[in-house]
Design an enzyme around this catalytic site. Structure first.
Site, PDB file in Angstrom:
ATOM      1  CG  ASP A 145      29.720  19.040  13.541  1.00  0.00           C
ATOM      2  OD1 ASP A 145      30.162  20.181  13.307  1.00  0.00           O
ATOM      3  OD2 ASP A 145      28.665  18.839  14.142  1.00  0.00           O
ATOM      4  CG  ASP A 205      17.805  15.663  16.160  1.00  0.00           C
ATOM      5  OD1 ASP A 205      18.630  16.452  16.679  1.00  0.00           O
ATOM      6  OD2 ASP A 205      18.126  14.852  15.262  1.00  0.00           O
ATOM      7  CD  GLU A 225      21.283  13.755  13.676  1.00  0.00           C
ATOM      8  OE1 GLU A 225      20.677  14.228  14.662  1.00  0.00           O
ATOM      9  OE2 GLU A 225      21.285  14.299  12.553  1.00  0.00           O
ATOM     10  CG  HIS A 268      21.829  17.101  16.573  1.00  0.00           C
ATOM     11  ND1 HIS A 268      21.296  16.919  15.313  1.00  0.00           N
ATOM     12  CD2 HIS A 268      22.305  18.379  16.574  1.00  0.00           C
ATOM     13  CE1 HIS A 268      21.448  18.022  14.608  1.00  0.00           C
ATOM     14  NE2 HIS A 268      22.055  18.928  15.350  1.00  0.00           N
TER      15      HIS A 268
END
Ligand code: F6R
Length: 258
Positions: free
Chosen positions: A67, A136, A143, A138
């Site tokens: 990313d 979280d 997400e 990910h």
């Protein structure tokens, strides 16, 4: 899924580096998928050491990063281009043309994302994918609620990720809101996957990924569907696992397995 628990971040990083070296020894022109963030720093340090001290050769290796932040130039000190160059690429003998990192500044994201996916396929797919995990749950910047079949695309970062990553910037306001990221579906096509996690703040995300239901709310849980995924954890990140004793038992007994 294989769960390996190490006593320290150093041991976690060294175990991952040994897996990378094993991949390159078996296939010198392997394709590696790489992550950024604080978690793989020890791994990259160890790979640089192995390159310098043991001649680990990257001359035929190709890499694809997961990313990049949208809007940050390659020279921005918080861009993932900069991170990879500073922490790995400038220290090893990988040919620059073999390095692929999503562009955060292309003027056509749609065609760039298609091209990125196509390049991975043209290079024969990813042999070994390194992942971190967000608090979280990910993987890459997929997400919560990302499709488990998603491909490389633009994602809006979750507030929690922006807050988590604010530590790298002067303030949370400076963290980009969008990122270009490989999809969960892209990641699941890697032949082998190693997810690294350390620290108690990852314990809940790790436990939900390994022992919770497969859900788009914890995109790392999709790794339960992958046939060759290994989690290498330190004790903090492993501390929420209900079946920890069993994973350790397997780890101890594995060398004698028929
Ligand atoms: C980075 C990436 C992210 C990070 C995750 C954990 O390329 O894909 O998923 O792995 O946000 O970041 P750290 O390691 O900084 O806790």
């Amino acid at each position: 899924m294989e769960i390996i628990v190490k006593d320290s971040v150093e041991e976690m990083s060294k175990a991952a580096a040994r897996m990378v070296a094993r991949t390159l020894n078996a296939k010198p022109n392997a394709v590696l998928g790489l992550a950024t963030g604080s978690t793989p720093l020890g791994l990259y340090k160890e790979l640089v050491r192995m390159h310098n001290d043991e001649g680990l050769d990257f001359s035929q290796v190709t890499t694809f990063n997961l990313d990049e932040y949208v809007g940050l130039t390659q020279k921005h000190t918080q861009s993932y281009h900069y991170f990879m160059h500073e922490n790995l690429f400038k220290h090893i003998n990988i040919p620059p043309q073999n390095v692929y990192i999503p562009s955060g500044t292309t003027d056509n994201y749609e065609s760039f994302c298609k091209w990125y996916e196509q390049r991975i396929v043209e290079c024969g797919g990813i042999d070994l994918q390194i992942l971190g995990i967000g608090s979280d749950g990910h993987i890459a910047f997929n997400e919560p609620s990302s499709s488990l079949g998603s491909r490389t695309r633009i994602k809006t970062l979750a507030k929690q990720t922006i807050d988590d990553n604010a530590r790298f910037f002067d303030s949370a306001e400076e963290v980009p809101i969008y990122a270009i990221t490989m999809g969960v579906g892209t990641i699941l096509e890697a032949h082998k996957i190693i997810l690294l996690a350390n620290g108690k703040n990852k314990a809940d995300a790790v436990a939900q990924s390994v022992e919770g239901p497969v859900t788009s709310l914890i995109t790392a849980s999709a790794l339960q569907l992958h046939r060759d995924t290994m989690f290498i954890l330190d004790r903090g990140a492993a501390s929420g696992l209900k079946m920890l004793d069993y994973y350790q038992w397997i780890q101890d007994k594995m060398p004698d397995a028929p």
